[in-house]
Design a protein around this motif. Sequence first.
Motif, mmCIF file in Angstrom:
data_model
loop_
_atom_site.group_PDB
_atom_site.id
_atom_site.type_symbol
_atom_site.label_atom_id
_atom_site.label_comp_id
_atom_site.label_asym_id
_atom_site.label_seq_id
_atom_site.Cartn_x
_atom_site.Cartn_y
_atom_site.Cartn_z
ATOM 1 N N ALA A 167 -34.702 -43.839 -33.792
ATOM 2 C CA ALA A 167 -34.175 -44.987 -33.033
ATOM 3 C C ALA A 167 -34.599 -44.915 -31.561
ATOM 4 N N SER A 168 -35.175 -43.760 -31.139
ATOM 5 C CA SER A 168 -35.701 -43.685 -29.770
ATOM 6 C C SER A 168 -37.014 -42.915 -29.712
ATOM 7 N N LEU A 205 -35.833 -44.405 -23.043
ATOM 8 C CA LEU A 205 -34.463 -44.798 -22.678
ATOM 9 C C LEU A 205 -34.265 -44.750 -21.158
ATOM 10 N N ARG A 217 -25.893 -50.430 -29.153
ATOM 11 C CA ARG A 217 -26.487 -51.000 -30.380
ATOM 12 C C ARG A 217 -26.527 -49.956 -31.488
ATOM 13 N N VAL A 218 -26.934 -48.717 -31.152
ATOM 14 C CA VAL A 218 -27.009 -47.663 -32.168
ATOM 15 C C VAL A 218 -25.611 -47.392 -32.741
ATOM 16 N N SER A 259 -38.270 -39.717 -25.936
ATOM 17 C CA SER A 259 -36.997 -40.431 -25.975
ATOM 18 C C SER A 259 -36.486 -40.669 -24.548
ATOM 19 N N THR A 269 -36.410 -48.891 -21.816
ATOM 20 C CA THR A 269 -35.266 -49.803 -21.775
ATOM 21 C C THR A 269 -34.086 -49.090 -21.120
ATOM 22 N N SER A 270 -32.924 -49.762 -21.034
ATOM 23 C CA SER A 270 -31.761 -49.108 -20.418
ATOM 24 C C SER A 270 -30.967 -48.363 -21.480
ATOM 25 N N LEU A 274 -34.663 -50.219 -33.890
ATOM 26 C CA LEU A 274 -34.005 -50.130 -32.574
ATOM 27 C C LEU A 274 -34.832 -49.323 -31.566
ATOM 28 N N CYS A 275 -35.923 -48.705 -32.036
ATOM 29 C CA CYS A 275 -36.747 -47.902 -31.122
ATOM 30 C C CYS A 275 -37.488 -48.840 -30.166
ATOM 31 N N PRO A 276 -37.223 -48.708 -28.860
ATOM 32 C CA PRO A 276 -37.851 -49.633 -27.918
ATOM 33 C C PRO A 276 -39.363 -49.405 -27.807
ATOM 34 N N TRP A 293 -28.741 -49.713 -25.349
ATOM 35 C CA TRP A 293 -29.348 -49.073 -26.534
ATOM 36 C C TRP A 293 -28.292 -48.255 -27.294
#
Length: 309
Positions: free
Chosen positions: A270-271, A245, A33-34, A241, A25-26, A19-21, A30
């Motif tokens: 994840a970020s 994000l 989704r997490v 992060s 991203t917005s 899930l780490c862009p 995000w």
Amino acid sequence: MHYVTNAHTHLELTALTHLCPAQPTSFLPWLARVGWKISRLSREEILSAIAQGIAELKTYGTTHVGDITHSWLSVEPLLASGLNGIVYLEVLGLERESAMERLQEAQKAIESARHHPNYGRMQVGLSLHAPYSCHPDLLRAGARWCRAENVPLCVHVAESEVETEWLLRGRLPGQARVLSPLVRATGYLPTSVPRQRPVPYLAALGVLDAHPLLVHGVYVSDEEIALIAATHCAVVHCPRSNHLLGSGRMPLERYLRANVPIYLGTDSRASSPDLNVYAEAQFACQLHHRYVPEEQIMALLHQPLEHSL
Ligand SMILES: [Zn+2]
């Protein structure tokens, strides 16, 4: 002792590296989704992610960590890890009754952890997730208890523009507006609006009086930084992060000028591309090069994260 502190992780999210862009991203999609993915992880997947996260921290020479655990499963592995720092049991919820019940469970778990044979170098605290995801009574009661019992507290605050807009005006900014139903379904958006910005809202509820470790603090005015300084709260800066994000640049130089203690943290996998807090510091040096000297940023790595009991 040579300290290397990564003051903000969610080790269990090491299971969600996908899930780490790769590009900024917005924040809201995000987060949704997490929230969805974490609820579907098995106990085994979470425990293996935590073990992987601890191993990664050690690879990068980390001595102190500030970890938030949503499942509460990182307490035992961190107490056994030999690492120093604080592991915070996360509580959130906008439905008053269930949120207060969860707080009581967390209080019991924290009290019993204090009798753990390995307790000391690794301490156990409470995390009230964020001002937008916690019922005001949960924020008020959780902070009051932490203050009375001298329990470390950690709160995410002022991370995104979305958070400020929502708390202040009860609406999402720009195109994010179409996402309201989706995000509300994950339980992150309150139905009542405090009509205050995040930091003054926490102050009004008495949360800052418990001297929480505040995570992110990107969207803050000079008055809010002064309030954070006056209440002796520390702030964790997670620039990679924030970048991924779409949260922008935290005004590090203004915090430092106000003498707010600042730590660096990678945030979760994840970020963040890794749990290497040296890479975080290097990114921070580039990001703030016009505002803060490199030596001052690198020095932020070497302060121990601890809560005096
Ligand atoms: Zn976080």
